[in-house]
Design an enzyme around this catalytic site. Structure first.
Site, mmCIF file in Angstrom:
data_model
loop_
_atom_site.group_PDB
_atom_site.id
_atom_site.type_symbol
_atom_site.label_atom_id
_atom_site.label_comp_id
_atom_site.label_asym_id
_atom_site.label_seq_id
_atom_site.Cartn_x
_atom_site.Cartn_y
_atom_site.Cartn_z
ATOM 1 N N LYS A 1 3.559 51.869 -56.335
ATOM 2 C CA LYS A 1 3.571 52.101 -54.898
ATOM 3 C C LYS A 1 3.263 50.785 -54.200
ATOM 4 C CE LYS A 1 1.304 55.207 -51.517
ATOM 5 N NZ LYS A 1 0.302 56.306 -51.399
ATOM 6 N N SER B 1 -1.554 62.705 -51.585
ATOM 7 C CA SER B 1 -0.374 61.840 -51.604
ATOM 8 C C SER B 1 0.198 61.542 -52.982
ATOM 9 C CB SER B 1 -0.683 60.515 -50.893
ATOM 10 O OG SER B 1 -0.774 60.728 -49.510
ATOM 11 N N SER C 1 2.260 60.554 -49.381
ATOM 12 C CA SER C 1 2.861 59.281 -49.003
ATOM 13 C C SER C 1 3.483 58.535 -50.164
ATOM 14 C CB SER C 1 1.787 58.400 -48.359
ATOM 15 O OG SER C 1 0.766 58.094 -49.306
#
Length: 474
Positions: free
Chosen positions: A79, A178, A154
């Site tokens: 990420k 997330s 996310s």
């Protein structure tokens, strides 16, 4: 099935046996990214040179028969919230465009030491604020099961990359769900460890008392982070074969009410019954303060975000707007650099911390947070883990909830309590709805009892997993 489409553990076995080389595995991953990611937009940037060097180093270690870890030679994605030396790190925001960290986050350093092959940085909601990856400044990621739908957020880029087999494993962060929510929406496994189990050093901060690093897949203390725990980490793999007979699973009645899609409820309850058949004791429990978790979370998280994001002022790093005066530069930099959702949360958090409102909002939220933690403590006196849906629905359409922030926030209704209480949580696939979209089953465990959580998750996970339509050209 091709080796590179197998779950991570089986790919590791194939590397150990010599059935595939690290270089061939990397080439297969890069080829699939080139073929598929134009439709998914999971990756923001590739680290091809670094990945090739890591794959060659892994091949040399294998040739010399050195002791290897389970990730040696395995392609993984990160990420874009993790600092990686020499690689642009934007956190999905224009305000950090051009920022190249001079150091590695602890998680990145440890992955390199373990021999992992880091393929690139993955898309995300800006500063991890969102549940759909639509808040990325660089465009949304699509769900590999239906390209018109979100992969969640996310960490949506990380989830989509694993579900589409672009990489066998990926890493994200979980502040309010997330990791677990996108894992549920794309049909892979995602885990949030206990708060403090994994160092946050080098992770771009959203809400410091809630953020936690964790992995996505198909199947220690850090002096730089004073919130990381010094507790020793057990051998999780050694405990996986112990089975689940005799374990007590709590099913909270508050998690099966209004807003839960009937197909999701049926699949989750069926999965819980399968655990009963394996010898688990299923108990009805109550977590009475969980209905207040969303309101509590969005006060605590936004307050911490408003403090953490004050550093992005155009002076030290990232985007700087053209201006003739200092105040004008501050204002224009933040107006140009931050997206709408980030601005919304900064304003909410600043309001909650402001004079005259601190006691009414932030202090009261912290008191409710303590009550939520107490609910779990009381539940764990009689159960070993808690089972629930991960998300109230399956993947929703891109754009469907962008104009309704509250509806978007409610996607995390079952995941935020674990963050507020600092508990480990994991999402595993448990079936599909009538549109053939994945459904996720969540387990929440006792503090630092990831070992039991992983045992339960392994028992609950389906024996096989179909490939998403994006890999079939649809």
């Amino acid at each position: 099935m091709k080796i590179d489409l197998l779950p991570l553990s089986q790919i590791s076995d194939a590397l150990d046996s010599g059935a595939v080389s690290p270089e061939a595995l990397l080439e297969a991953s890069l080829a699939r990214i080139r073929a598929v990611d134009g439709r998914l937009h999971a990756f923001l940037r590739l680290t091809t040179d670094e990945a090739h060097a890591a794959a060659r180093a892994s091949a040399r270690r294998r040739a010399s028969r050195k002791a290897l870890g389970p990730l040696d030679g395995i392609p993984v994605g990160l990420k874009d919230i993790f600092c990686m030396e020499g690689v642009e790190t934007t956190c999905g925001s224009r305000i950090l465009q051009g920022y190249v960290p001079p150091y590695d986050a602890t998680i990145v350093r440890k992955l390199k030491q373990a021999g992992a092959v880091i393929v690139g940085k993955l898309n995300m909601d800006e500063f991890a604020m969102g549940s759909s990856t639509e808040n990325s400044a660089f465009g949304p990621t699509m769900n590999p099961w239906d390209l018109s739908r979100t992969p969640g957020g996310s960490s949506g880029g990380s989830a989509a990359a694993v579900a589409a087999r672009l990489v066998p494993g990926a890493f994200g962060t979980d502040t309010g769900g997330s990791i677990r929510q996108p894992a549920a929406l794309v049909g892979c496994v995602g885990m949030k460890p206990t708060y403090g189990r994994v160092s946050r050093f080098g992770v771009v901060a959203f809400a410091s008392s809630l953020d936690q690093v964790g992995p996505f897949a198909q199947d220690g203390h850090d002096d730089n982070d004073q919130t990381s725990s010094p507790r020793p980490v057990p051998d999780y793999a050694a405990g996986l074969d112990r089975g689940v007979r005799g374990l007590r699973i709590g099913v909270p009645r508050e998690y099966f009410g209004e807003g839960l899609a009937p197909e999701v409820e049926r699949a989750v309850r069926a999965a819980v019954e399968r655990l009963r058949a394996l010898g688990c004791e299923i108990r009805d429990i109550s977590l009475p303060n969980s209905p207040h978790a969303i309101a509590t979370y969005y006060i605590v998280a936004t307050a911490e975000a408003s403090s953490n994001l004050a550093r992005y002022d155009g002076v030290r790093y990232g985007h700087r707007a053209r201006a003739t005066q200092l105040l004008e530069m501050y204002e224009k930099t933040r107006a140009e650099g931050f997206g709408a959702e980030v601005k919304r949360r900064i304003m909410l958090g600043t309001y909650a911390l402001s004079a005259g409102y601190y006691d009414a909002y932030y202090l009261r939220a912290q008191k409710v947070r303590a009550l939520i933690h107490r609910d779990f403590d009381q539940a764990f006196a009689s159960v070993d883990a808690v089972a629930s849906p991960t998300s109230p629905t399956t993947a929703f359409r891109l754009g469907e909830k962008m104009d309704d922030p509250l509806a978007m926030y409610l996607n995390d209704v079952y995941t935020v309590p674990a963050n507020l209480a600092g508990l480990p949580g994991i999402s595993v696939p448990c079936g599909f709805d009538s549109r053939k979209l994945p459904i996720g089953l969540q387990f929440i465990g006792k503090p630092f009892d990831e070992e039991t959580l992983l045992r339960i998750a392994r028992a609950a996970e389906p024996a096989d997993s179909p490939l998403p339509p994006v890999l079939e050209g649809r």
